[in-house]
Design a protein around this motif. Structure first.
Motif, mmCIF file in Angstrom:
data_model
loop_
_atom_site.group_PDB
_atom_site.id
_atom_site.type_symbol
_atom_site.label_atom_id
_atom_site.label_comp_id
_atom_site.label_asym_id
_atom_site.label_seq_id
_atom_site.Cartn_x
_atom_site.Cartn_y
_atom_site.Cartn_z
ATOM 1 N N PRO A 241 -16.303 4.143 -3.247
ATOM 2 C CA PRO A 241 -15.215 3.680 -2.479
ATOM 3 C C PRO A 241 -14.947 2.150 -2.178
ATOM 4 C CG PRO A 241 -16.423 5.595 -1.386
ATOM 5 C CD PRO A 241 -17.328 5.013 -2.630
ATOM 6 N N LEU A 242 -16.047 1.550 -2.172
ATOM 7 C CA LEU A 242 -15.974 0.237 -2.126
ATOM 8 C C LEU A 242 -15.542 -0.525 -3.497
ATOM 9 C CD1 LEU A 242 -16.374 -2.717 -0.486
ATOM 10 C CD2 LEU A 242 -18.602 -2.507 -1.103
ATOM 11 N N GLU A 243 -16.086 -0.181 -4.419
ATOM 12 C CA GLU A 243 -15.657 -0.560 -5.923
ATOM 13 C C GLU A 243 -14.307 -0.155 -6.061
ATOM 14 O OE1 GLU A 243 -19.575 -0.465 -8.607
ATOM 15 O OE2 GLU A 243 -18.467 1.469 -8.316
ATOM 16 N N VAL A 244 -13.614 1.002 -5.765
ATOM 17 C CA VAL A 244 -12.426 1.318 -5.844
ATOM 18 C C VAL A 244 -11.422 0.482 -5.033
ATOM 19 C CG1 VAL A 244 -10.510 2.941 -5.323
ATOM 20 C CG2 VAL A 244 -12.789 3.956 -6.143
ATOM 21 N N LYS A 245 -11.791 0.115 -3.835
ATOM 22 C CA LYS A 245 -10.980 -0.843 -3.094
ATOM 23 C C LYS A 245 -10.952 -2.105 -3.832
ATOM 24 C CE LYS A 245 -9.557 1.849 0.141
ATOM 25 N NZ LYS A 245 -10.158 3.038 -0.534
ATOM 26 N N LEU A 246 -12.397 -2.802 -4.259
ATOM 27 C CA LEU A 246 -12.260 -4.250 -4.807
ATOM 28 C C LEU A 246 -11.646 -4.122 -6.272
ATOM 29 C CD1 LEU A 246 -15.713 -5.239 -3.686
ATOM 30 C CD2 LEU A 246 -13.625 -5.737 -2.720
ATOM 31 N N ARG A 247 -11.874 -3.111 -7.223
ATOM 32 C CA ARG A 247 -11.484 -3.264 -8.601
ATOM 33 C C ARG A 247 -10.191 -2.442 -8.730
ATOM 34 N NH1 ARG A 247 -16.768 -2.196 -11.858
ATOM 35 N NH2 ARG A 247 -15.338 -2.876 -13.606
ATOM 36 N N VAL A 248 -9.649 -1.667 -8.061
ATOM 37 C CA VAL A 248 -8.369 -1.063 -8.296
ATOM 38 C C VAL A 248 -7.385 -1.234 -7.289
ATOM 39 C CG1 VAL A 248 -7.341 1.320 -8.366
ATOM 40 C CG2 VAL A 248 -9.596 1.064 -9.242
ATOM 41 N N THR A 249 -7.711 -1.054 -6.018
ATOM 42 C CA THR A 249 -6.526 -1.262 -4.913
ATOM 43 C C THR A 249 -6.269 -2.776 -4.631
ATOM 44 O OG1 THR A 249 -7.627 0.521 -3.577
ATOM 45 C CG2 THR A 249 -5.821 -0.953 -2.338
ATOM 46 N N LEU A 250 -6.965 -3.642 -4.728
ATOM 47 C CA LEU A 250 -6.761 -5.066 -4.452
ATOM 48 C C LEU A 250 -6.002 -5.607 -5.684
ATOM 49 C CD1 LEU A 250 -9.952 -6.458 -2.556
ATOM 50 C CD2 LEU A 250 -7.758 -6.062 -1.755
ATOM 51 N N PRO A 251 -6.463 -5.473 -6.957
ATOM 52 C CA PRO A 251 -5.599 -5.886 -8.055
ATOM 53 C C PRO A 251 -4.124 -5.395 -8.072
ATOM 54 C CG PRO A 251 -7.822 -5.226 -8.634
ATOM 55 C CD PRO A 251 -7.639 -4.793 -7.522
ATOM 56 N N ALA A 252 -3.980 -4.160 -7.623
ATOM 57 C CA ALA A 252 -2.778 -3.374 -7.643
ATOM 58 C C ALA A 252 -1.720 -3.860 -6.563
ATOM 59 C CB ALA A 252 -2.858 -1.854 -7.323
ATOM 60 N N ILE A 253 -2.227 -4.272 -5.452
ATOM 61 C CA ILE A 253 -1.437 -4.902 -4.356
ATOM 62 C C ILE A 253 -1.555 -6.246 -4.398
ATOM 63 C CG2 ILE A 253 -1.534 -2.823 -3.197
ATOM 64 C CD1 ILE A 253 -3.400 -4.268 -1.431
ATOM 65 N N HIS A 254 -2.008 -7.042 -5.380
ATOM 66 C CA HIS A 254 -1.973 -8.549 -5.266
ATOM 67 C C HIS A 254 -0.930 -9.180 -4.837
ATOM 68 C CE1 HIS A 254 -0.436 -8.087 -9.474
ATOM 69 N NE2 HIS A 254 -0.226 -9.522 -9.168
ATOM 70 N N LEU A 255 0.222 -8.850 -5.133
ATOM 71 C CA LEU A 255 1.640 -9.451 -4.579
ATOM 72 C C LEU A 255 1.655 -9.334 -3.223
ATOM 73 C CD1 LEU A 255 4.033 -8.641 -7.501
ATOM 74 C CD2 LEU A 255 2.909 -10.683 -7.138
ATOM 75 N N GLY A 256 1.539 -8.459 -2.738
ATOM 76 C CA GLY A 256 1.699 -8.126 -1.241
ATOM 77 C C GLY A 256 0.501 -8.880 -0.565
ATOM 78 N N ILE A 257 -0.840 -9.076 -0.924
ATOM 79 C CA ILE A 257 -1.743 -9.958 -0.621
ATOM 80 C C ILE A 257 -1.060 -11.346 -0.807
ATOM 81 C CG2 ILE A 257 -4.233 -10.671 -0.751
ATOM 82 C CD1 ILE A 257 -5.031 -7.865 -1.464
ATOM 83 N N PHE A 258 -0.721 -11.892 -1.739
ATOM 84 C CA PHE A 258 -0.167 -13.269 -1.957
ATOM 85 C C PHE A 258 0.739 -13.629 -0.863
ATOM 86 C CE2 PHE A 258 2.534 -16.234 -3.807
ATOM 87 C CZ PHE A 258 1.896 -17.269 -3.941
ATOM 88 N N ALA A 259 1.797 -12.487 -0.915
ATOM 89 C CA ALA A 259 2.948 -12.854 0.288
ATOM 90 C C ALA A 259 2.275 -12.929 1.556
ATOM 91 C CB ALA A 259 3.887 -11.628 0.205
ATOM 92 N N LEU B 185 0.799 -1.200 0.131
ATOM 93 C CA LEU B 185 0.078 -0.080 0.131
ATOM 94 C C LEU B 185 0.876 1.102 -0.036
ATOM 95 C CD1 LEU B 185 -3.072 -0.816 2.633
ATOM 96 C CD2 LEU B 185 -3.135 -0.420 0.195
ATOM 97 N N ALA B 186 2.004 1.217 0.734
ATOM 98 C CA ALA B 186 2.909 2.294 0.769
ATOM 99 C C ALA B 186 3.442 2.810 -0.695
ATOM 100 C CB ALA B 186 4.076 2.182 1.812
ATOM 101 N N SER B 187 3.697 1.709 -1.387
ATOM 102 C CA SER B 187 4.322 1.806 -2.809
ATOM 103 C C SER B 187 3.215 2.195 -3.820
ATOM 104 C CB SER B 187 5.191 0.898 -3.015
ATOM 105 O OG SER B 187 4.515 -0.326 -3.050
ATOM 106 N N PHE B 188 1.987 2.118 -3.533
ATOM 107 C CA PHE B 188 0.974 2.150 -4.265
ATOM 108 C C PHE B 188 0.460 3.579 -4.815
ATOM 109 C CE2 PHE B 188 -3.760 2.284 -5.017
ATOM 110 C CZ PHE B 188 -3.871 2.043 -6.321
ATOM 111 N N ASP B 189 0.098 4.042 -5.945
ATOM 112 C CA ASP B 189 0.012 5.239 -6.434
ATOM 113 C C ASP B 189 -1.465 5.637 -6.280
ATOM 114 O OD1 ASP B 189 0.074 7.666 -7.453
ATOM 115 O OD2 ASP B 189 0.363 7.149 -9.464
ATOM 116 N N THR B 190 -1.856 6.396 -5.144
ATOM 117 C CA THR B 190 -3.014 6.572 -4.988
ATOM 118 C C THR B 190 -3.671 7.533 -6.040
ATOM 119 O OG1 THR B 190 -2.445 8.608 -3.648
ATOM 120 C CG2 THR B 190 -2.631 6.593 -2.288
ATOM 121 N N ALA B 191 -3.177 8.009 -6.921
ATOM 122 C CA ALA B 191 -3.827 8.754 -7.938
ATOM 123 C C ALA B 191 -4.479 7.792 -8.814
ATOM 124 C CB ALA B 191 -2.872 9.352 -8.967
#
Length: 209
Positions: free
Chosen positions: A120-138, A102-108
């Motif tokens: 806001p929920l759609e942003v978290k599910l469709r933008v944030t989660l896919p962008a940080i999927h490697l962190g979630i996998f780790a 999350l710290a290295s993710f571009d909030t733009a």
């Protein structure tokens, strides 16, 4: 090993606990990471230190405290007690992995999605989660392994009818020497090695053609 119901039950118990702890650790870790990385509140550093305390606290001290607590509330020797104990150990790994992503993710990108009409929920599910999927996998990998390999807390939380595979190995070594212990130990090491290799392969940067 697979012809002995005691070993099979211990293996299934470890697998079930590891899966439950992994799911809870990733979900709670994601929510906690959002608060720690994006939140603007007093005591954020103290909250982060609190979440990471199990990583620096001696595991024996943590195990004794959990044992005393579980006896008071009647959770000793139960699946719920095991999940709570393993989750406390696994959650810091999840928070660290997801917070770094999350710290290295571009909030733009999130701002752009909001401007385009996403909730806001759609942003978290469709933008944030896919962008940080490697962190979630780790986070999932380390949470699973933290539960799968945990022995000290499991010893204090176990009962004659509910044991994990590491506890079964430990108790068998105290009572008798059998080749089954080597087989069970090899299974623990093999799964751990496989998951670590899988994480390394997925996190390896791909070349752009």
């Amino acid at each position: 090993m697979f012809t002995d119901s005691g070993w099979v039950d211990a293996l299934l118990t470890s697998a079930k606990l590891a899966v439950i702890v992994t799911v809870l650790s990733v979900v709670l870790g994601f929510l906690a990471s959002l608060a720690l990385v994006r939140g603007k509140f007093k005591g954020r550093s103290a909250a982060q230190a609190f979440f990471l305390t199990p990583m620096v606290l001696p595991v024996v001290v943590l195990a004794v405290a959990l044992y005393a607590f579980s006896l008071r509330v009647g959770l000793n020797g139960t699946t719920t007690g095991f999940v709570i104990g393993h989750l406390i150990i696994a959650l810091p790994f999840s928070i660290i992995s997801i917070s770094n992503s999350l710290a290295s993710f571009d909030t733009a990108l999130e701002d752009a999605a909001l401007i385009c009409g996403a909730s806001p929920l759609e942003v978290k599910l469709r933008v944030t989660l896919p962008a940080i999927h490697l962190g979630i996998f780790a986070a999932a990998i380390f949470s699973f392994l933290a539960s799968w390999d945990e022995v000290v807390v499991s010893i204090f939380m176990s009962s004659p009818t509910l044991q994990t595979l590491p506890v079964r190995i430990w108790s068998t070594l105290r009572q008798d020497l059998t080749p089954v212990v080597a087989a069970a130990s090899s299974l623990l090491v093999a799964l751990t090695t496989f998951l670590m290799l899988a994480a390394a392969v997925l996190r390896r940067p791909r070349s752009v053609k």
